[in-house]
Design a protein around this motif. Structure first.
Motif, PDB file in Angstrom:
ATOM      1  N   THR A   1       0.770  -1.196  -0.090  1.00 17.11           N
ATOM      2  CA  THR A   1      -0.082  -0.063   0.086  1.00 17.11           C
ATOM      3  C   THR A   1       0.875   1.236   0.077  1.00 17.11           C
ATOM      4  O   THR A   1       0.304   2.285  -0.179  1.00 17.11           O
ATOM      5  N   GLY A   2       2.335   1.133   0.191  1.00 12.44           N
ATOM      6  CA  GLY A   2       2.898   2.251   0.360  1.00 12.44           C
ATOM      7  C   GLY A   2       3.230   3.067  -1.019  1.00 12.44           C
ATOM      8  O   GLY A   2       3.826   4.105  -0.823  1.00 12.44           O
ATOM      9  N   SER A   3       2.701   2.744  -2.155  1.00  8.35           N
ATOM     10  CA  SER A   3       2.838   3.648  -3.401  1.00  8.35           C
ATOM     11  C   SER A   3       2.245   4.809  -3.314  1.00  8.35           C
ATOM     12  O   SER A   3       2.551   5.882  -4.145  1.00  8.35           O
ATOM     13  N   LYS A   4       0.963   5.069  -2.439  1.00 10.59           N
ATOM     14  CA  LYS A   4       0.444   6.261  -2.281  1.00 10.59           C
ATOM     15  C   LYS A   4       1.315   7.355  -1.816  1.00 10.59           C
ATOM     16  O   LYS A   4       0.949   8.620  -1.974  1.00 10.59           O
ATOM     17  N   TYR A   5       2.591   7.074  -1.298  1.00 10.56           N
ATOM     18  CA  TYR A   5       3.414   8.155  -0.830  1.00 10.56           C
ATOM     19  C   TYR A   5       4.417   8.573  -1.817  1.00 10.56           C
ATOM     20  O   TYR A   5       5.393   9.417  -1.613  1.00 10.56           O
ATOM     21  N   GLY A   6       4.520   7.862  -2.858  1.00 11.47           N
ATOM     22  CA  GLY A   6       5.545   8.256  -4.049  1.00 11.47           C
ATOM     23  C   GLY A   6       6.906   7.497  -3.718  1.00 11.47           C
ATOM     24  O   GLY A   6       6.925   6.888  -2.613  1.00 11.47           O
TER      25      GLY A   6
ATOM     26  N   LYS B   1      11.476  -4.748  -3.108  1.00 14.13           N
ATOM     27  CA  LYS B   1      10.521  -3.842  -3.208  1.00 14.13           C
ATOM     28  C   LYS B   1      10.538  -2.494  -2.839  1.00 14.13           C
ATOM     29  O   LYS B   1       9.936  -1.523  -3.359  1.00 14.13           O
ATOM     30  N   ALA B   2      11.107  -2.395  -1.605  1.00 16.60           N
ATOM     31  CA  ALA B   2      11.428  -0.985  -1.095  1.00 16.60           C
ATOM     32  C   ALA B   2      12.169   0.077  -1.955  1.00 16.60           C
ATOM     33  O   ALA B   2      12.089   1.126  -1.571  1.00 16.60           O
ATOM     34  N   GLU B   3      12.777  -0.429  -2.984  1.00 12.57           N
ATOM     35  CA  GLU B   3      13.657   0.463  -3.788  1.00 12.57           C
ATOM     36  C   GLU B   3      12.670   1.556  -4.542  1.00 12.57           C
ATOM     37  O   GLU B   3      13.083   2.636  -4.749  1.00 12.57           O
ATOM     38  N   ALA B   4      11.390   1.058  -4.795  1.00 12.29           N
ATOM     39  CA  ALA B   4      10.622   2.115  -5.256  1.00 12.29           C
ATOM     40  C   ALA B   4       9.594   2.795  -4.377  1.00 12.29           C
ATOM     41  O   ALA B   4       8.512   3.087  -4.890  1.00 12.29           O
ATOM     42  N   LYS B   5      10.022   2.549  -3.139  1.00  9.52           N
ATOM     43  CA  LYS B   5       8.815   3.383  -2.160  1.00  9.52           C
ATOM     44  C   LYS B   5       9.790   4.311  -1.363  1.00  9.52           C
ATOM     45  O   LYS B   5      10.977   4.522  -1.176  1.00  9.52           O
ATOM     46  N   ASN B   6       8.768   5.057  -0.537  1.00  8.85           N
ATOM     47  CA  ASN B   6       9.434   6.071   0.211  1.00  8.85           C
ATOM     48  C   ASN B   6       9.428   5.482   1.767  1.00  8.85           C
ATOM     49  O   ASN B   6       8.641   5.483   2.176  1.00  8.85           O
ATOM     50  N   LEU B   7      10.903   5.550   1.972  1.00  4.17           N
ATOM     51  CA  LEU B   7      11.313   4.635   3.404  1.00  4.17           C
ATOM     52  C   LEU B   7      10.784   5.644   4.614  1.00  4.17           C
ATOM     53  O   LEU B   7      10.694   5.312   5.651  1.00  4.17           O
ATOM     54  N   ASP B   8      10.691   7.024   4.330  1.00  2.00           N
ATOM     55  CA  ASP B   8      10.451   7.996   5.380  1.00  2.00           C
ATOM     56  C   ASP B   8       8.910   7.984   5.621  1.00  2.00           C
ATOM     57  O   ASP B   8       8.577   8.446   6.843  1.00  2.00           O
ATOM     58  N   LYS B   9       8.124   7.696   4.733  1.00  2.00           N
ATOM     59  CA  LYS B   9       6.618   7.950   4.871  1.00  2.00           C
ATOM     60  C   LYS B   9       6.067   6.616   5.250  1.00  2.00           C
ATOM     61  O   LYS B   9       5.076   6.628   6.055  1.00  2.00           O
ATOM     62  N   ILE B  10       6.587   5.313   4.939  1.00  2.00           N
ATOM     63  CA  ILE B  10       6.054   4.108   5.307  1.00  2.00           C
ATOM     64  C   ILE B  10       6.435   3.762   6.766  1.00  2.00           C
ATOM     65  O   ILE B  10       7.881   3.823   7.199  1.00  2.00           O
ATOM     66  N   LYS B  11       5.326   3.805   7.915  1.00  2.00           N
ATOM     67  CA  LYS B  11       5.840   3.636   8.920  1.00  2.00           C
ATOM     68  C   LYS B  11       5.181   2.348   9.988  1.00  2.00           C
ATOM     69  O   LYS B  11       4.361   1.671   9.386  1.00  2.00           O
TER      70      LYS B  11
END
Length: 194
Positions: free
Chosen positions: A71-76, A137-147
């Motif tokens: 669901t983390g793609s919503k953060y860009g 998978k995390a390479e394309a996610k915003n690691l700051d926004k996913i908590k």
């Protein structure tokens, strides 16, 4: 906290996980359950207990991470990661080089004394494969926004980048603990492999 390059961080973490997989396969995968369940000469956990303890953390964190990555793609995306002071504190507690103090295991993370050790080893290896998938998978996610809420207090959430670092440092800490159980037996083990 100073931002770091996300891709470099994830590659570093992936290398560590691959090292953990290699070590556990090399040292423990084909070992008898009796040796894996033997308590440490210092009275500490057996090899199987060390890995089972890690599996209990994987049981908690990995499903949450997988779900959040879906669901983390919503953060860009963000090419950098900025850790938090709390995340850095937890990571430094667990890193073998900086976290010298011993800690009591929290309820729910205390392993049984008698385990099906080969299943424990297999589960640890399975979880590490899931971790590798998550790191990729995390390479394309915003690691700051996913908590992710931490296991000892779900009201406290850490950034995904901090959670990855914490889990992998914690794994390293207890893999080293498990390896120390081999020291008194190393001569016998080495001779049987020649």
């Amino acid at each position: 906290m100073k931002p770091v390059d996300k891709k470099q961080l994830l590659q570093h973490l992936e290398n560590r996980v691959e090292g953990h997989i290699s070590e556990v396969i090399r040292l423990f995968q084909n070992m008898d359950d009796e040796i894996l369940n033997k308590s440490s000469v210092s009275g500490g956990w057996s090899i199987a207990q060390c890995l089972d303890h890690l599996n209990s953390y994987g049981d908690y964190y990995l499903p949450l991470i997988v779900k959040k990555l879906e669901t983390g793609s919503k953060y860009g995306d963000n090419p950098q990661f900025t850790g938090t002071w709390l995340g850095s504190y937890f990571i430094s507690m667990m890193e073998p080089e900086t976290g010298r103090r011993k800690y009591k295991a929290f309820k729910g993370h205390i392993p049984d004394a008698d385990l099906n050790a080969s299943k424990v080893v297999a589960e640890f290896l399975r979880q590490q494969e899931v971790m590798l998938m998550c790191l990729r998978k995390a390479e394309a996610k915003n690691l700051d926004k996913i908590k992710i809420p931490i296991s000892i207090g779900k009201f406290i959430c850490l950034r995904l980048g901090d959670v990855f670092q914490f889990i992998i440092a914690h794994n390293e800490r207890h893999i080293r603990q498990a390896q120390r159980n081999l020291v008194p037996q190393s001569r016998g083990i080495g001779q049987s492999c020649q």
